[in-house]
Design a protein around this motif. Structure first.
Motif, PDB file in Angstrom:
ATOM      1  N   SER A 123      78.811  68.677  30.152  1.00  0.00           N
ATOM      2  CA  SER A 123      77.862  69.535  30.868  1.00  0.00           C
ATOM      3  C   SER A 123      76.701  69.911  29.956  1.00  0.00           C
ATOM      4  O   SER A 123      76.907  70.298  28.800  1.00  0.00           O
ATOM      5  CB  SER A 123      78.558  70.808  31.351  1.00  0.00           C
ATOM      6  N   PRO A 124      75.457  69.813  30.446  1.00  0.00           N
ATOM      7  CA  PRO A 124      74.299  70.145  29.614  1.00  0.00           C
ATOM      8  C   PRO A 124      74.176  71.641  29.368  1.00  0.00           C
ATOM      9  O   PRO A 124      74.721  72.463  30.116  1.00  0.00           O
ATOM     10  CB  PRO A 124      73.117  69.627  30.447  1.00  0.00           C
ATOM     11  N   ARG A 125      73.456  71.989  28.331  1.00  0.00           N
ATOM     12  CA  ARG A 125      73.258  73.385  27.962  1.00  0.00           C
ATOM     13  C   ARG A 125      72.559  74.130  29.114  1.00  0.00           C
ATOM     14  O   ARG A 125      71.605  73.649  29.705  1.00  0.00           O
ATOM     15  CB  ARG A 125      72.404  73.489  26.701  1.00  0.00           C
ATOM     16  N   GLY A 126      73.067  75.314  29.400  1.00  0.00           N
ATOM     17  CA  GLY A 126      72.523  76.105  30.495  1.00  0.00           C
ATOM     18  C   GLY A 126      73.221  75.861  31.813  1.00  0.00           C
ATOM     19  O   GLY A 126      73.038  76.614  32.769  1.00  0.00           O
ATOM     20  N   GLU A 170      76.752  74.863  31.716  1.00  0.00           N
ATOM     21  CA  GLU A 170      78.112  74.613  31.249  1.00  0.00           C
ATOM     22  C   GLU A 170      79.156  75.000  32.299  1.00  0.00           C
ATOM     23  O   GLU A 170      78.996  75.987  33.024  1.00  0.00           O
ATOM     24  CB  GLU A 170      78.398  75.381  29.964  1.00  0.00           C
ATOM     25  N   THR A 226      82.228  75.620  31.209  1.00  0.00           N
ATOM     26  CA  THR A 226      83.162  76.427  30.424  1.00  0.00           C
ATOM     27  C   THR A 226      83.369  77.847  30.952  1.00  0.00           C
ATOM     28  O   THR A 226      84.516  78.318  31.007  1.00  0.00           O
ATOM     29  CB  THR A 226      82.697  76.499  28.952  1.00  0.00           C
ATOM     30  N   ASN A 265      75.899  74.737  38.005  1.00  0.00           N
ATOM     31  CA  ASN A 265      76.253  73.537  37.258  1.00  0.00           C
ATOM     32  C   ASN A 265      75.812  72.322  38.056  1.00  0.00           C
ATOM     33  O   ASN A 265      75.360  72.439  39.192  1.00  0.00           O
ATOM     34  CB  ASN A 265      77.765  73.496  36.990  1.00  0.00           C
TER      35      ASN A 265
END
Length: 214
Positions: free
Chosen positions: A73-76, A78, A80, A140
């Motif tokens: 997943s790209p930053r911003g 995520e 998580t 996301n």
């Protein structure tokens, strides 16, 4: 649950389907019904091997994606922060594939319970599970109602997914009721289309309203 731990359940799903196939194979015909139209009429057949291998491949791919997508997943955007919700949804989809495949095998082998499964009952339950967790998804690129307006604005994302959660729950109830009553699947198809399209359209109008207020 952590994504890596979900692989144990994914493996269990695969072994369950394989075991059921080996148990039922002496009772299976040369061709198994695997697809039905909106009127509930059979319009697709496959060999027993294909009927079990296809869902096993789908479950295996979904199991791997459960681990891979949070990692890439790209930053911003995520996964998580809501990874446990993501894992539950992915496992629910795998369970849906498993139950549908089991229903197809049981139906082909002449077991009455198979008819309930092939009438989209598991899909209704899956929609209700997804609807229950929809509001907990955060922005996301892989799960949820991803329109240009939900992706660019957190408030639009949250409001759209709150509505989508209720609509998915309602659509799931409709699908379950239609399945149990033996009514036309067109009602189920209509409910699912509404649950998918209404939030997408709603996200545009919410975006316009939010932007005006800012």
């Amino acid at each position: 649950m952590k994504p890596v731990r979900s692989l144990f359940l994914s493996a269990l799903f695969l072994l369950t389907l394989l075991g059921a196939f080996l148990w039922l194979s002496p009772q299976l015909p040369a061709h198994v019904a695997v697809h039905w139209n909106a009127q509930g009429q059979i319009n697709g057949y496959a060999t027993p091997i294909r009927a079990v291998v296809t869902p096993m491949i789908i479950m295996a791919v979904l199991g791997l994606l459960t681990v891979a997508l949070p990692a890439i997943s790209p930053r911003g955007f995520e996964i998580t922060p809501f990874v446990s919700v993501f894992v539950v949804i992915m496992l629910a989809v795998q369970a849906f594939v498993l139950i549908t495949a089991l229903g197809i095998l049981l139906n082909a082998a002449g077991h009455p319970i198979g008819k309930l499964v092939t009438r989209m009952l598991p899909l209704g339950v899956l929609l209700m599970i997804i609807g229950n967790y929809m509001g907990k998804l955060r922005k996301n690129f892989f799960a949820g109602i991803r329109t240009p307006w939900t992706i660019v604005n957190d408030e639009v994302w949250e409001r759209t997914h709150r509505l989508a959660g209720w609509l998915f729950m309602l659509a799931g109830l409709v699908v379950v009721a239609v399945s149990l009553m033996g009514a036309s699947m067109l009602f189920s198809v209509g409910a699912m289309l509404a649950a998918a399209l209404i939030p997408a359209v709603y996200s545009y109008f919410v975006y316009r309203r939010v932007e005006r207020n800012h």
